[in-house]
Design a protein around this motif. Structure first.
Motif, short mmCIF file in Angstrom:
data_model
loop_
_atom_site.label_atom_id
_atom_site.label_comp_id
_atom_site.label_asym_id
_atom_site.label_seq_id
_atom_site.Cartn_x
_atom_site.Cartn_y
_atom_site.Cartn_z
N ALA A 126 0.83 -1.21 0.00
CA ALA A 126 0.00 0.00 0.00
C ALA A 126 0.87 1.26 0.00
O ALA A 126 0.61 2.20 -0.76
CB ALA A 126 -0.92 -0.01 1.22
N ALA A 127 1.90 1.28 0.83
CA ALA A 127 2.77 2.46 0.90
C ALA A 127 3.52 2.67 -0.41
O ALA A 127 3.66 3.80 -0.88
CB ALA A 127 3.75 2.30 2.06
N LEU A 128 4.01 1.57 -1.00
CA LEU A 128 4.72 1.70 -2.27
C LEU A 128 3.78 2.18 -3.38
O LEU A 128 4.17 3.00 -4.23
CB LEU A 128 5.35 0.36 -2.65
CG LEU A 128 6.54 -0.09 -1.80
CD1 LEU A 128 6.96 -1.50 -2.19
CD2 LEU A 128 7.72 0.86 -1.97
N GLY A 129 2.56 1.66 -3.39
CA GLY A 129 1.60 2.10 -4.39
C GLY A 129 1.31 3.59 -4.28
O GLY A 129 1.25 4.31 -5.29
N VAL A 130 1.13 4.07 -3.06
CA VAL A 130 0.90 5.50 -2.85
C VAL A 130 2.12 6.31 -3.29
O VAL A 130 1.99 7.35 -3.95
CB VAL A 130 0.58 5.77 -1.37
CG1 VAL A 130 0.58 7.28 -1.09
CG2 VAL A 130 -0.77 5.17 -0.99
N LEU A 131 3.30 5.84 -2.96
CA LEU A 131 4.53 6.55 -3.31
C LEU A 131 4.69 6.65 -4.82
O LEU A 131 4.99 7.73 -5.36
CB LEU A 131 5.73 5.82 -2.70
CG LEU A 131 7.09 6.49 -2.79
CD1 LEU A 131 7.08 7.83 -2.07
CD2 LEU A 131 8.16 5.58 -2.19
N ILE A 132 4.48 5.55 -5.52
CA ILE A 132 4.60 5.56 -6.98
C ILE A 132 3.53 6.45 -7.60
O ILE A 132 3.78 7.22 -8.54
CB ILE A 132 4.51 4.14 -7.54
CG1 ILE A 132 5.71 3.32 -7.07
CG2 ILE A 132 4.45 4.15 -9.06
CD1 ILE A 132 5.62 1.84 -7.41
N GLY A 133 2.31 6.40 -7.05
CA GLY A 133 1.23 7.22 -7.57
C GLY A 133 1.50 8.71 -7.40
O GLY A 133 1.31 9.50 -8.34
#
Length: 551
Positions: free
Chosen positions: A209-216
């Motif tokens: 979840a954190a990586l997805g938010v960061l990439i987004g």
């Protein structure tokens, strides 16, 4: 193999410097996979050596083993007994291994071993794609010899799976950021891997979840495209997200949350002072908590002889990743660490010791760039920086390698933690009991000893505890002693030693001959009773813990 050409994308800077010193160029021309294969083989030998020894299960492993042995696949989706918690996919793989190969230690530890072995080529492959050869080999070496990555590749707990799955997620995110733009395929790759790892790893869920938010967020703020184009690109990347969200919510709510909300576990971790002891707005207290957390992590799982070795390595690596690759790469590599710290700050995840093992590979990849030689036109010459970086890496690796050698030559004493419970040898004690016990002997065990006795030993006639001042609420040991002249008492000695001694004194109080034999983490006591002497009225028969059945 020639060094990879510098790569330029809107997500990162060049990954190799054209002005690298000649020695680094020479190292870049070395056959990477030949050297990496040697390191992978060495790391595999260290792990397999521990696995082939097949030491006795210790308490936490035995609690997991009881759940696996006594539950079906569907029942493993329910909250586990004995305050245990593990991801469902890992439990199912363990249940399959138990069915195929039986209950011996090596078969039950096969799944952790395979995850531990798979981590090595994964780090080697990611390093080759993302870093200069010397840096990649350094990262691989540090992961290969990390003592607790070795130790938990040989323990019936999901920590090696956590390390593999989180590293796979981090590596996938790093590779995606090297592309010029995100596509629908990028989303399928990332969220597909997130879905699989969420089934196998507890920490894969918040890390994904954190990586997805960061990439987004990085996609939205990246220059070079109009706002509408960036939103469309983000939409393509996020298209598969609902499937992952549904699966992750089900796994967390139905399987993981009940175990993590266990009252016994919460009390245990609060007693360990793992969480902040004051509100986070209390700055001095928060800084003190962060400092103590760091010092504990430097010992386990990093095994640094000095807490101040890890910080310079991580800071140097972060600066060089920032300069040579991208700021986003640094943020991705520290995401597992930040997720753990946030979880601990919110008092929902005990970020300590073996529970922080999942962060180790990513942080070692970050630290490994300390041995690289960036193009330094100002300040300290690159040759001096490279020497200092290498010295830091050696200072971290040398004590770890020494510990690995000791553990390989004396695997029965490998990697003790806390009071050394994880190297306890309950199995040998109970085998000795089976060899020495006569048919008419009474066999008793202390309440906490149920865990190991019921797995390794003969059936107990009862479980005991000292009587309180008000007397035993139900039956006493005296009721079992009719016609018996000899009593065996099995105790684990990792906890409640005062109570253990009290039971021995009470059973031998009327002149019984007490003989003790001590094993690692266990004690076997034989009491030869005098004729016509009654004992045991002040020792209570009690139920085993957590409603476990007497076997």
């Amino acid at each position: 193999m020639a060094a990879a050409a510098p790569a330029q994308s809107r997500y990162g800077r060049q990954t190799a410097s054209g002005a690298a010193p000649s020695i680094v160029k020479a190292l870049g021309r070395l056959p990477y996979w030949s050297l990496a294969g040697i390191i992978v083989g060495f790391g595999a030998v260290l792990r397999i050596r521990q696995w082939t020894f097949g030491r006795s299960f210790w308490s936490d492993e035995l609690y997991v083993a009881h759940n696996l042995r006594e539950r079906s696949y569907l029942e493993l989706l329910e909250p586990l007994a004995f305050s245990q918690s593990a991801p469902p996919g890992w439990l199912w793989l363990e249940r399959l291994s138990l069915q195929l190969f039986g209950p011996p230690e090596q078969s039950m530890r096969l799944v952790p071993l395979l995850f531990g072995l798979a981590l090595l080529p994964l780090v080697g492959w990611l390093g080759r794609r993302l870093m200069p050869p010397l840096t990649a080999l350094t990262a691989l070496l540090l992961v290969a010899i990390a003592p607790f990555l070795i130790a938990y590749s040989n323990e019936l707990k999901p920590y090696s799976a956590e390390a593999f799955c989180v590293t796979l997620l981090v590596g996938t995110a790093l590779l995606l950021t090297r592309r010029n733009r995100l596509t629908r395929r990028s989303g399928i790759e990332f969220w597909g891997i997130a879905l699989v790892t969420s089934v196998l790893s507890i920490m894969a869920i918040p890390v994904a979840a954190a990586l997805g938010v960061l990439i987004g967020l990085h996609t939205l703020v990246s220059p070079g495209q109009r706002w509408v184009q960036r939103v469309r690109e983000l939409g393509r990347f996020l298209l598969p997200t609902p499937i992952w969200i549904i699966a992750a919510l089900w796994i967390y709510v139905a399987v993981l949350a009940p175990g993590q909300n266990d009252a016994h576990l919460q009390a245990y971790w609060l007693g360990k002072a793992i969480y902040p002891y004051q509100p986070l707005t209390n700055v001095p207290a928060t800084l003190d908590w962060l400092g103590s957390t760091y010092r504990s992590l430097a010992r386990v799982p990093f095994v640094s002889w000095s807490a101040w070795i890890v910080v310079p390595l991580l800071v140097t690596g972060a600066v060089l990743w920032w300069r040579r690759v991208a700021a986003l790469a640094v943020l991705i590599l520290v995401t597992p660490l930040m997720v753990g710290l946030v979880g601990a700050a919110a008092s929902v995840y005990p970020f300590t010791g073996r529970l922080a093992l999942y962060t180790v590979p990513a942080l070692l990849m970050l630290a490994s760039l300390a041995v690289a030689a960036p193009d330094a036109r100002h300040g300290v010459p690159s040759r001096v920086r490279r020497a200092l970086g290498a010295a830091l890496v050696i200072a971290l690796a040398a004590p770890q390698l020494a510990l690995d050698v000791t553990a390989s030559t004396r695997p029965q004493h490998a990697f003790p933690q806390g009071g050394g419970a994880n190297v306890a040898d309950y199995r040998t004690a109970l085998r000795h009991l089976s060899d020495e016990r006569r048919p008419d002997d009474l066999f008793l065990a202390t309440r906490l000893s149920w865990n190991s006795q019921s797995y390794y030993g003969p059936p107990a006639d009862g479980y005991v505890a000292p009587a309180p001042p008000t007397g035993c609420p139900q039956r006493t040991v005296a009721e079992l002693l009719a016609g018996r002249s000899r009593v065996w008492l099995f105790q684990i000695t990792d906890w409640e030693e005062i109570e253990n001694r009290d039971v021995i004194v009470r059973l031998g109080s009327r002149g019984g001959a007490v003989t003790e034999r001590v094993f690692r983490g266990a004690r076997l006591v034989r009491i030869d009773l005098p004729a016509d002497v009654t004992v045991g009225a002040d020792v209570c028969l009690v139920a085993p813990p957590d409603g476990a059945a007497v076997r």
